[in-house]
Design a protein around this motif. Structure first.
Motif, PDB file in Angstrom:
ATOM      1  N   VAL A 130      -1.715  12.241  23.332  1.00 34.28           N
ATOM      2  CA  VAL A 130      -3.369  12.123  24.265  1.00 34.28           C
ATOM      3  C   VAL A 130      -1.974  12.258  25.879  1.00 34.28           C
ATOM      4  O   VAL A 130      -0.678  11.936  25.272  1.00 34.28           O
ATOM      5  N   ARG A 131      -1.993  13.003  26.309  1.00 34.43           N
ATOM      6  CA  ARG A 131      -1.029  13.202  27.733  1.00 34.43           C
ATOM      7  C   ARG A 131      -1.374  11.787  28.654  1.00 34.43           C
ATOM      8  O   ARG A 131      -1.463  10.855  28.522  1.00 34.43           O
ATOM      9  N   GLY A 132       0.301  11.617  28.317  1.00 32.85           N
ATOM     10  CA  GLY A 132       1.313  10.961  28.778  1.00 32.85           C
ATOM     11  C   GLY A 132       1.578  10.139  28.117  1.00 32.85           C
ATOM     12  O   GLY A 132       2.412   9.243  28.400  1.00 32.85           O
ATOM     13  N   VAL A 133       0.997   9.929  26.614  1.00 38.25           N
ATOM     14  CA  VAL A 133       2.500   9.356  25.825  1.00 38.25           C
ATOM     15  C   VAL A 133       3.984  10.539  25.828  1.00 38.25           C
ATOM     16  O   VAL A 133       3.679  11.609  24.941  1.00 38.25           O
ATOM     17  N   THR A 134       4.506   9.102  25.802  1.00 33.39           N
ATOM     18  CA  THR A 134       6.253   9.763  25.767  1.00 33.39           C
ATOM     19  C   THR A 134       6.530   9.586  24.244  1.00 33.39           C
ATOM     20  O   THR A 134       7.542  10.198  22.687  1.00 33.39           O
ATOM     21  N   ASP A 135       5.937   8.404  23.581  1.00 32.74           N
ATOM     22  CA  ASP A 135       6.771   7.562  22.442  1.00 32.74           C
ATOM     23  C   ASP A 135       6.021   6.741  21.683  1.00 32.74           C
ATOM     24  O   ASP A 135       4.927   5.810  22.426  1.00 32.74           O
ATOM     25  N   VAL A 136       5.854   6.965  20.702  1.00 32.88           N
ATOM     26  CA  VAL A 136       4.774   5.517  19.780  1.00 32.88           C
ATOM     27  C   VAL A 136       5.883   4.527  18.884  1.00 32.88           C
ATOM     28  O   VAL A 136       6.300   5.619  18.262  1.00 32.88           O
ATOM     29  N   ASN A 137       5.568   3.167  19.053  1.00 34.72           N
ATOM     30  CA  ASN A 137       6.073   2.391  18.253  1.00 34.72           C
ATOM     31  C   ASN A 137       5.058   1.833  17.029  1.00 34.72           C
ATOM     32  O   ASN A 137       3.630   1.234  17.913  1.00 34.72           O
ATOM     33  N   ILE A 138       4.903   1.752  16.336  1.00 36.83           N
ATOM     34  CA  ILE A 138       4.201   1.368  15.313  1.00 36.83           C
ATOM     35  C   ILE A 138       5.092  -0.723  14.655  1.00 36.83           C
ATOM     36  O   ILE A 138       5.912  -0.383  14.174  1.00 36.83           O
ATOM     37  N   CYS A 181       0.840  -1.575  -0.370  1.00 31.44           N
ATOM     38  CA  CYS A 181      -0.276  -0.321   0.331  1.00 31.44           C
ATOM     39  C   CYS A 181       0.787   0.825   0.128  1.00 31.44           C
ATOM     40  O   CYS A 181       1.915   1.653   1.196  1.00 31.44           O
ATOM     41  N   PRO A 182       0.462   2.388  -0.933  1.00 34.57           N
ATOM     42  CA  PRO A 182       1.578   3.366  -1.197  1.00 34.57           C
ATOM     43  C   PRO A 182       1.298   4.289   0.474  1.00 34.57           C
ATOM     44  O   PRO A 182       1.985   4.928   0.770  1.00 34.57           O
ATOM     45  N   ALA A 183       0.113   4.111   0.694  1.00 35.23           N
ATOM     46  CA  ALA A 183      -0.025   4.659   2.121  1.00 35.23           C
ATOM     47  C   ALA A 183       0.335   4.185   3.880  1.00 35.23           C
ATOM     48  O   ALA A 183      -0.101   5.076   4.374  1.00 35.23           O
ATOM     49  N   TYR A 184       0.931   3.430   3.370  1.00 37.44           N
ATOM     50  CA  TYR A 184       2.071   3.048   4.283  1.00 37.44           C
ATOM     51  C   TYR A 184       1.974   4.385   5.593  1.00 37.44           C
ATOM     52  O   TYR A 184       1.437   4.547   6.504  1.00 37.44           O
ATOM     53  N   ASP A 185       3.571   4.683   5.396  1.00 34.71           N
ATOM     54  CA  ASP A 185       3.938   5.989   5.692  1.00 34.71           C
ATOM     55  C   ASP A 185       3.130   6.632   6.485  1.00 34.71           C
ATOM     56  O   ASP A 185       3.335   7.633   7.041  1.00 34.71           O
ATOM     57  N   MET A 186       2.320   6.897   5.643  1.00 40.75           N
ATOM     58  CA  MET A 186       1.157   7.964   5.658  1.00 40.75           C
ATOM     59  C   MET A 186       0.130   7.772   7.208  1.00 40.75           C
ATOM     60  O   MET A 186      -0.099   8.423   7.660  1.00 40.75           O
ATOM     61  N   ASP A 226       0.419   8.993  10.906  1.00 39.19           N
ATOM     62  CA  ASP A 226      -1.333   9.769  11.031  1.00 39.19           C
ATOM     63  C   ASP A 226      -1.492   9.216  12.891  1.00 39.19           C
ATOM     64  O   ASP A 226      -1.829  10.036  13.799  1.00 39.19           O
ATOM     65  N   VAL A 227      -1.251   7.844  12.919  1.00 38.62           N
ATOM     66  CA  VAL A 227      -1.284   7.125  14.320  1.00 38.62           C
ATOM     67  C   VAL A 227      -0.448   8.038  14.853  1.00 38.62           C
ATOM     68  O   VAL A 227      -0.732   7.924  15.838  1.00 38.62           O
ATOM     69  N   ARG A 228       1.326   7.953  14.587  1.00 41.41           N
ATOM     70  CA  ARG A 228       1.627   8.394  15.638  1.00 41.41           C
ATOM     71  C   ARG A 228       1.287   9.762  16.490  1.00 41.41           C
ATOM     72  O   ARG A 228       1.872  10.282  17.510  1.00 41.41           O
ATOM     73  N   ALA A 229       1.189  11.004  15.163  1.00 43.63           N
ATOM     74  CA  ALA A 229       1.090  12.469  15.383  1.00 43.63           C
ATOM     75  C   ALA A 229      -0.431  12.214  16.215  1.00 43.63           C
ATOM     76  O   ALA A 229      -0.496  12.854  17.174  1.00 43.63           O
ATOM     77  N   ALA A 230      -1.194  10.917  16.067  1.00 46.52           N
ATOM     78  CA  ALA A 230      -2.838  11.145  17.103  1.00 46.52           C
ATOM     79  C   ALA A 230      -2.484  10.888  17.887  1.00 46.52           C
ATOM     80  O   ALA A 230      -3.114  11.552  18.906  1.00 46.52           O
ATOM     81  N   LEU A 231      -1.672   9.905  18.340  1.00 43.59           N
ATOM     82  CA  LEU A 231      -1.321   9.084  20.185  1.00 43.59           C
ATOM     83  C   LEU A 231      -0.349  10.130  20.807  1.00 43.59           C
ATOM     84  O   LEU A 231      -0.508   9.951  22.185  1.00 43.59           O
TER      85      LEU A 231
END
Length: 124
Positions: free
Chosen positions: A88-96, A71-76, A80-85
């Motif tokens: 959230v207060r208390g979130v310091t790092d997001v791994n996918i 899917c060409p939208a993988y990175d996007m 988007d997931v990282r930016a949204a999470l």
């Protein structure tokens, strides 16, 4: 904290936190439920693309899949997931973590997603 829906997503089931999820877990799922699939007017959660959210302290790991490989939208989508999470207060790092087990299928769509797709003129 881990909320795993991968093994329990059945046709029309609701993807999201377990009944015993705490407030932070529910907020993470609710936040991801605002992130739309870039191709169709449905959230990633309702698309059943999010299999698990694991939050240890401020580190959040999202295990998810995609409807198709290449899917060409993988990175996007991951951005988007990282930016949204990160809002959230208390979130310091997001791994996918991406997984292909189980393989995504349209049978995993929530009932609400099916209705939204039909309303948008997209047949299943």
């Amino acid at each position: 904290m881990s909320v795993n829906t991968a093994g329990s997503i059945a046709a029309g089931a609701h993807a999201g936190p377990s009944e015993d999820a705490d407030e932070f877990e529910r907020e993470l799922w609710a936040t991801l439920d605002t992130v739309p699939d870039p191709h169709i007017p449905v959230s990633l959660v309702e698309m059943a693309m999010v299999y698990d959210i694991d939050a240890g302290g401020g580190d959040v790991t999202v295990t998810m899949t995609f409807p198709c490989m290449g899917c060409p939208a993988y990175d996007m989508i991951k951005d988007d997931v990282r930016a949204a999470l990160r809002t959230v207060r208390g979130v310091t790092d997001v791994n996918i973590e991406i997984t292909w087990d189980p393989v995504w299928s349209k049978d995993m769509l929530t009932n609400n997603a099916r209705e939204e797709l039909r309303d948008a003129g997209i047949s299943l």
